[in-house]
Design a protein around this motif. Sequence first.
Motif, PDB file in Angstrom:
ATOM      1  N   ALA A  75     -10.491 -14.689   6.624  1.00  0.00           N
ATOM      2  CA  ALA A  75      -9.835 -15.454   5.560  1.00  0.00           C
ATOM      3  C   ALA A  75     -10.630 -15.353   4.254  1.00  0.00           C
ATOM      4  CB  ALA A  75      -9.673 -16.913   5.979  1.00  0.00           C
ATOM      5  N   MET A  76     -11.952 -15.449   4.347  1.00  0.00           N
ATOM      6  CA  MET A  76     -12.781 -15.347   3.150  1.00  0.00           C
ATOM      7  C   MET A  76     -12.691 -13.954   2.528  1.00  0.00           C
ATOM      8  SD  MET A  76     -13.774 -18.304   2.537  1.00  0.00           S
ATOM      9  CE  MET A  76     -14.723 -17.857   1.104  1.00  0.00           C
ATOM     10  N   GLU A  77     -12.610 -12.931   3.357  1.00  0.00           N
ATOM     11  CA  GLU A  77     -12.438 -11.568   2.848  1.00  0.00           C
ATOM     12  C   GLU A  77     -11.138 -11.452   2.061  1.00  0.00           C
ATOM     13  OE1 GLU A  77     -13.543  -7.544   2.299  1.00  0.00           O
ATOM     14  OE2 GLU A  77     -14.714  -9.069   3.345  1.00  0.00           O
ATOM     15  N   LEU A  78     -10.059 -12.020   2.583  1.00  0.00           N
ATOM     16  CA  LEU A  78      -8.786 -11.981   1.884  1.00  0.00           C
ATOM     17  C   LEU A  78      -8.844 -12.790   0.590  1.00  0.00           C
ATOM     18  CD1 LEU A  78      -5.901 -10.922   1.911  1.00  0.00           C
ATOM     19  CD2 LEU A  78      -5.245 -12.988   3.142  1.00  0.00           C
ATOM     20  N   VAL A  79      -9.475 -13.952   0.617  1.00  0.00           N
ATOM     21  CA  VAL A  79      -9.627 -14.767  -0.591  1.00  0.00           C
ATOM     22  C   VAL A  79     -10.404 -13.989  -1.649  1.00  0.00           C
ATOM     23  CG1 VAL A  79     -10.796 -16.816  -1.522  1.00  0.00           C
ATOM     24  CG2 VAL A  79      -9.391 -17.003   0.534  1.00  0.00           C
ATOM     25  N   ASN A  80     -11.492 -13.340  -1.256  1.00  0.00           N
ATOM     26  CA  ASN A  80     -12.287 -12.569  -2.211  1.00  0.00           C
ATOM     27  C   ASN A  80     -11.497 -11.400  -2.795  1.00  0.00           C
ATOM     28  OD1 ASN A  80     -14.478 -14.258  -1.816  1.00  0.00           O
ATOM     29  ND2 ASN A  80     -15.388 -12.949  -0.247  1.00  0.00           N
ATOM     30  N   LEU A  81     -10.689 -10.731  -1.972  1.00  0.00           N
ATOM     31  CA  LEU A  81      -9.855  -9.631  -2.470  1.00  0.00           C
ATOM     32  C   LEU A  81      -8.834 -10.121  -3.491  1.00  0.00           C
ATOM     33  CD1 LEU A  81      -9.107  -7.579   0.751  1.00  0.00           C
ATOM     34  CD2 LEU A  81     -10.283  -6.753  -1.279  1.00  0.00           C
ATOM     35  N   THR A  82      -8.180 -11.221  -3.182  1.00  0.00           N
ATOM     36  CA  THR A  82      -7.149 -11.723  -4.094  1.00  0.00           C
ATOM     37  C   THR A  82      -7.756 -12.304  -5.365  1.00  0.00           C
ATOM     38  OG1 THR A  82      -7.052 -13.825  -2.916  1.00  0.00           O
ATOM     39  CG2 THR A  82      -5.463 -12.148  -2.279  1.00  0.00           C
ATOM     40  N   ALA A  83      -8.944 -12.895  -5.272  1.00  0.00           N
ATOM     41  CA  ALA A  83      -9.594 -13.451  -6.459  1.00  0.00           C
ATOM     42  C   ALA A  83     -10.022 -12.348  -7.420  1.00  0.00           C
ATOM     43  CB  ALA A  83     -10.800 -14.288  -6.045  1.00  0.00           C
ATOM     44  N   ALA A  84     -10.349 -11.179  -6.894  1.00  0.00           N
ATOM     45  CA  ALA A  84     -10.824 -10.070  -7.729  1.00  0.00           C
ATOM     46  C   ALA A  84      -9.686  -9.315  -8.411  1.00  0.00           C
ATOM     47  CB  ALA A  84     -11.636  -9.101  -6.871  1.00  0.00           C
ATOM     48  N   ALA A  85      -8.457  -9.504  -7.959  1.00  0.00           N
ATOM     49  CA  ALA A  85      -7.321  -8.762  -8.510  1.00  0.00           C
ATOM     50  C   ALA A  85      -6.495  -9.666  -9.418  1.00  0.00           C
ATOM     51  CB  ALA A  85      -6.446  -8.243  -7.380  1.00  0.00           C
TER      52      ALA A  85
END
Length: 108
Positions: free
Chosen positions: A81-91
């Motif tokens: 979940a944190m990996e997905l949050v980090n991906l979406t926050a960076a885009a």
Amino acid sequence: LVLHQLKRLLSDDCLVWHDIPVGTQARQPDFFIFSPRQGLLALEVKERDALAGGNKDSVQLRTPHSLVTSANPLRRARDDAMELVNLTAAAPPTVQIGERRVGKECRS
């Protein structure tokens, strides 16, 4: 079985993704569930009878031939979940206006 139950029990506005690669390591959580009202849930599914033991970092799973050590499902779901949050926050966000999309889509 789990996907069928999720479809049956979740509200129609929930989105469910199954075994999609996420992040730079292409981890594949069992399920991501997104609810517009409640947010994101990462779900790791393990057969209860297969669990032989574990701790906060790993679990031992019984297979037909041996015991296998795997990441603790709670920790794995949180990390996914944190990996997905980090991906979406960076885009930057993607917005659809009619037939046209504005912005970048987040892809792992």
